[in-house]
Scaffold this motif. Structure first.
Motif, PDB file in Angstrom:
ATOM      1  N   LEU A   1      65.369 -57.051 -33.718  1.00 55.40           N
ATOM      2  CA  LEU A   1      64.480 -57.297 -34.857  1.00 55.40           C
ATOM      3  C   LEU A   1      63.271 -56.364 -34.818  1.00 55.40           C
ATOM      4  O   LEU A   1      62.808 -55.894 -35.858  1.00 55.40           O
ATOM      5  CB  LEU A   1      64.043 -58.767 -34.887  1.00 55.40           C
ATOM      6  CG  LEU A   1      65.135 -59.767 -35.243  1.00 55.40           C
ATOM      7  CD1 LEU A   1      64.655 -61.195 -35.018  1.00 55.40           C
ATOM      8  CD2 LEU A   1      65.615 -59.580 -36.678  1.00 55.40           C
ATOM      9  N   CYS A   2      62.768 -56.073 -33.636  1.00 55.68           N
ATOM     10  CA  CYS A   2      61.657 -55.121 -33.508  1.00 55.68           C
ATOM     11  C   CYS A   2      62.114 -53.705 -33.843  1.00 55.68           C
ATOM     12  O   CYS A   2      61.416 -52.969 -34.550  1.00 55.68           O
ATOM     13  CB  CYS A   2      61.079 -55.154 -32.098  1.00 55.68           C
ATOM     14  SG  CYS A   2      60.103 -56.622 -31.730  1.00 55.68           S
ATOM     15  N   ARG A   3      63.255 -53.313 -33.349  1.00 53.08           N
ATOM     16  CA  ARG A   3      63.776 -51.966 -33.634  1.00 53.08           C
ATOM     17  C   ARG A   3      64.055 -51.764 -35.118  1.00 53.08           C
ATOM     18  O   ARG A   3      63.972 -50.666 -35.630  1.00 53.08           O
ATOM     19  CB  ARG A   3      65.046 -51.707 -32.831  1.00 53.08           C
ATOM     20  CG  ARG A   3      64.765 -51.444 -31.379  1.00 53.08           C
ATOM     21  CD  ARG A   3      66.006 -51.064 -30.614  1.00 53.08           C
ATOM     22  NE  ARG A   3      65.648 -50.704 -29.248  1.00 53.08           N
ATOM     23  CZ  ARG A   3      66.413 -50.918 -28.208  1.00 53.08           C
ATOM     24  NH1 ARG A   3      67.601 -51.463 -28.358  1.00 53.08           N
ATOM     25  NH2 ARG A   3      66.000 -50.571 -27.008  1.00 53.08           N
ATOM     26  N   ASN A   4      64.414 -52.841 -35.816  1.00 51.48           N
ATOM     27  CA  ASN A   4      64.680 -52.760 -37.253  1.00 51.48           C
ATOM     28  C   ASN A   4      63.441 -53.038 -38.099  1.00 51.48           C
ATOM     29  O   ASN A   4      63.550 -53.198 -39.310  1.00 51.48           O
ATOM     30  CB  ASN A   4      65.806 -53.724 -37.635  1.00 51.48           C
ATOM     31  CG  ASN A   4      67.143 -53.227 -37.161  1.00 51.48           C
ATOM     32  OD1 ASN A   4      67.563 -52.147 -37.537  1.00 51.48           O
ATOM     33  ND2 ASN A   4      67.802 -53.998 -36.308  1.00 51.48           N
ATOM     34  N   ASP A   5      62.272 -53.121 -37.470  1.00 52.11           N
ATOM     35  CA  ASP A   5      60.987 -53.283 -38.153  1.00 52.11           C
ATOM     36  C   ASP A   5      60.864 -54.615 -38.886  1.00 52.11           C
ATOM     37  O   ASP A   5      60.115 -54.747 -39.835  1.00 52.11           O
ATOM     38  CB  ASP A   5      60.751 -52.116 -39.114  1.00 52.11           C
ATOM     39  CG  ASP A   5      59.275 -51.827 -39.341  1.00 52.11           C
ATOM     40  OD1 ASP A   5      58.448 -52.251 -38.513  1.00 52.11           O
ATOM     41  OD2 ASP A   5      58.946 -51.195 -40.363  1.00 52.11           O
ATOM     42  N   ILE A   6      61.617 -55.614 -38.434  1.00 53.95           N
ATOM     43  CA  ILE A   6      61.489 -56.962 -38.972  1.00 53.95           C
ATOM     44  C   ILE A   6      60.341 -57.676 -38.254  1.00 53.95           C
ATOM     45  O   ILE A   6      59.537 -58.372 -38.865  1.00 53.95           O
ATOM     46  CB  ILE A   6      62.789 -57.782 -38.802  1.00 53.95           C
ATOM     47  CG1 ILE A   6      63.964 -57.087 -39.493  1.00 53.95           C
ATOM     48  CG2 ILE A   6      62.615 -59.216 -39.296  1.00 53.95           C
ATOM     49  CD1 ILE A   6      63.932 -57.057 -40.985  1.00 53.95           C
ATOM     50  N   LEU A   7      60.263 -57.485 -36.940  1.00 59.03           N
ATOM     51  CA  LEU A   7      59.188 -58.045 -36.121  1.00 59.03           C
ATOM     52  C   LEU A   7      58.322 -56.922 -35.560  1.00 59.03           C
ATOM     53  O   LEU A   7      58.809 -55.830 -35.293  1.00 59.03           O
ATOM     54  CB  LEU A   7      59.752 -58.845 -34.942  1.00 59.03           C
ATOM     55  CG  LEU A   7      60.508 -60.129 -35.221  1.00 59.03           C
ATOM     56  CD1 LEU A   7      60.997 -60.757 -33.917  1.00 59.03           C
ATOM     57  CD2 LEU A   7      59.651 -61.112 -36.008  1.00 59.03           C
ATOM     58  N   GLY A   8      57.057 -57.242 -35.358  1.00 56.25           N
ATOM     59  CA  GLY A   8      56.150 -56.378 -34.626  1.00 56.25           C
ATOM     60  C   GLY A   8      55.807 -57.050 -33.310  1.00 56.25           C
ATOM     61  O   GLY A   8      55.916 -58.272 -33.173  1.00 56.25           O
ATOM     62  N   MET A   9      55.401 -56.253 -32.323  1.00 58.81           N
ATOM     63  CA  MET A   9      55.115 -56.797 -30.992  1.00 58.81           C
ATOM     64  C   MET A   9      53.717 -56.378 -30.552  1.00 58.81           C
ATOM     65  O   MET A   9      53.292 -55.249 -30.792  1.00 58.81           O
ATOM     66  CB  MET A   9      56.143 -56.267 -29.985  1.00 58.81           C
ATOM     67  CG  MET A   9      55.898 -56.770 -28.565  1.00 58.81           C
ATOM     68  SD  MET A   9      57.158 -56.236 -27.401  1.00 58.81           S
ATOM     69  CE  MET A   9      56.698 -54.534 -27.154  1.00 58.81           C
ATOM     70  N   ILE A  10      53.032 -57.290 -29.890  1.00 58.20           N
ATOM     71  CA  ILE A  10      51.718 -57.025 -29.301  1.00 58.20           C
ATOM     72  C   ILE A  10      51.795 -57.434 -27.840  1.00 58.20           C
ATOM     73  O   ILE A  10      52.262 -58.518 -27.515  1.00 58.20           O
ATOM     74  CB  ILE A  10      50.610 -57.839 -29.987  1.00 58.20           C
ATOM     75  CG1 ILE A  10      50.542 -57.515 -31.479  1.00 58.20           C
ATOM     76  CG2 ILE A  10      49.271 -57.584 -29.311  1.00 58.20           C
ATOM     77  CD1 ILE A  10      49.639 -58.429 -32.245  1.00 58.20           C
ATOM     78  N   PHE A  11      51.345 -56.536 -26.952  1.00 56.90           N
ATOM     79  CA  PHE A  11      51.223 -56.931 -25.534  1.00 56.90           C
ATOM     80  C   PHE A  11      50.175 -56.089 -24.851  1.00 56.90           C
ATOM     81  O   PHE A  11      49.669 -55.141 -25.350  1.00 56.90           O
ATOM     82  CB  PHE A  11      52.559 -56.877 -24.785  1.00 56.90           C
ATOM     83  CG  PHE A  11      53.071 -55.508 -24.479  1.00 56.90           C
ATOM     84  CD1 PHE A  11      52.891 -54.973 -23.198  1.00 56.90           C
ATOM     85  CD2 PHE A  11      53.730 -54.749 -25.412  1.00 56.90           C
ATOM     86  CE1 PHE A  11      53.373 -53.720 -22.901  1.00 56.90           C
ATOM     87  CE2 PHE A  11      54.224 -53.515 -25.123  1.00 56.90           C
ATOM     88  CZ  PHE A  11      54.035 -52.981 -23.865  1.00 56.90           C
TER      89      PHE A  11
ATOM     90  N   LEU B   1      55.940 -61.434 -37.793  1.00 61.42           N
ATOM     91  CA  LEU B   1      56.834 -61.004 -38.850  1.00 61.42           C
ATOM     92  C   LEU B   1      56.183 -59.873 -39.622  1.00 61.42           C
ATOM     93  O   LEU B   1      55.026 -59.976 -40.023  1.00 61.42           O
ATOM     94  CB  LEU B   1      57.140 -62.181 -39.785  1.00 61.42           C
ATOM     95  CG  LEU B   1      58.105 -61.931 -40.929  1.00 61.42           C
ATOM     96  CD1 LEU B   1      59.495 -61.571 -40.392  1.00 61.42           C
ATOM     97  CD2 LEU B   1      58.188 -63.166 -41.810  1.00 61.42           C
ATOM     98  N   ASN B   2      56.902 -58.781 -39.826  1.00 61.65           N
ATOM     99  CA  ASN B   2      56.392 -57.635 -40.587  1.00 61.65           C
ATOM    100  C   ASN B   2      56.563 -57.868 -42.087  1.00 61.65           C
ATOM    101  O   ASN B   2      57.192 -57.089 -42.795  1.00 61.65           O
ATOM    102  CB  ASN B   2      57.115 -56.350 -40.173  1.00 61.65           C
ATOM    103  CG  ASN B   2      56.556 -55.760 -38.917  1.00 61.65           C
ATOM    104  OD1 ASN B   2      55.401 -55.952 -38.596  1.00 61.65           O
ATOM    105  ND2 ASN B   2      57.379 -55.033 -38.191  1.00 61.65           N
TER     106      ASN B   2
END
Length: 121
Positions: A111-121, A49-50
């Motif tokens: 949610l990632c595109r709207n900067d609500i979530l961040g992603m790590i891979f 969560l951002n």
């Protein structure tokens, strides 16, 4: 003045404004979200969560990086799971959820595109 400060609605508005003004820096994964020919999200990706706190989640909304987003029950459940299990992979999120896989993938992508979530891979 004391009544204004102690009023529950005013306090909630203050928390919303304060949370909306707090930013958590996270890189946008352009290779995934900026590439129209990119495949589906990788199952090994983890999400966070951002925001420093999941404010509003008990009322089915979330504020992260200046964005307030109302959610249905499945969206709120997804955010709760991610905040409770910050290193869960996409595969684990899908396995835990009772929501169809395609819907989870689309929701996480948005949610990632709207900067609500961040992603790590």
């Amino acid at each position: 003045m004391n009544e204004f400060i102690c009023d529950r609605d005013n306090y909630e508005r203050f928390l919303n404004e304060f949370t909306a003004g707090s930013r958590v820096e996270s890189p946008l994964s352009l290779e995934v979200f900026g590439n129209p020919s990119a495949g589906p999200l990788p199952d090994i990706a983890t999400f966070f969560l951002n925001s420093n706190k999941a404010h509003g989640l008990d009322k089915n909304y979330i504020i992260a990086n200046g964005t307030k987003l109302s959610m249905d029950d499945s969206g709120a459940e997804l955010i709760r799971f991610i905040t409770d299990h910050p290193r869960a992979t996409l595969a684990e999120i899908i396995e835990h959820s009772g929501t169809p896989e395609a819907q989870i993938r689309e929701l996480i992508t948005q949610l990632c595109r709207n900067d609500i979530l961040g992603m790590i891979f």
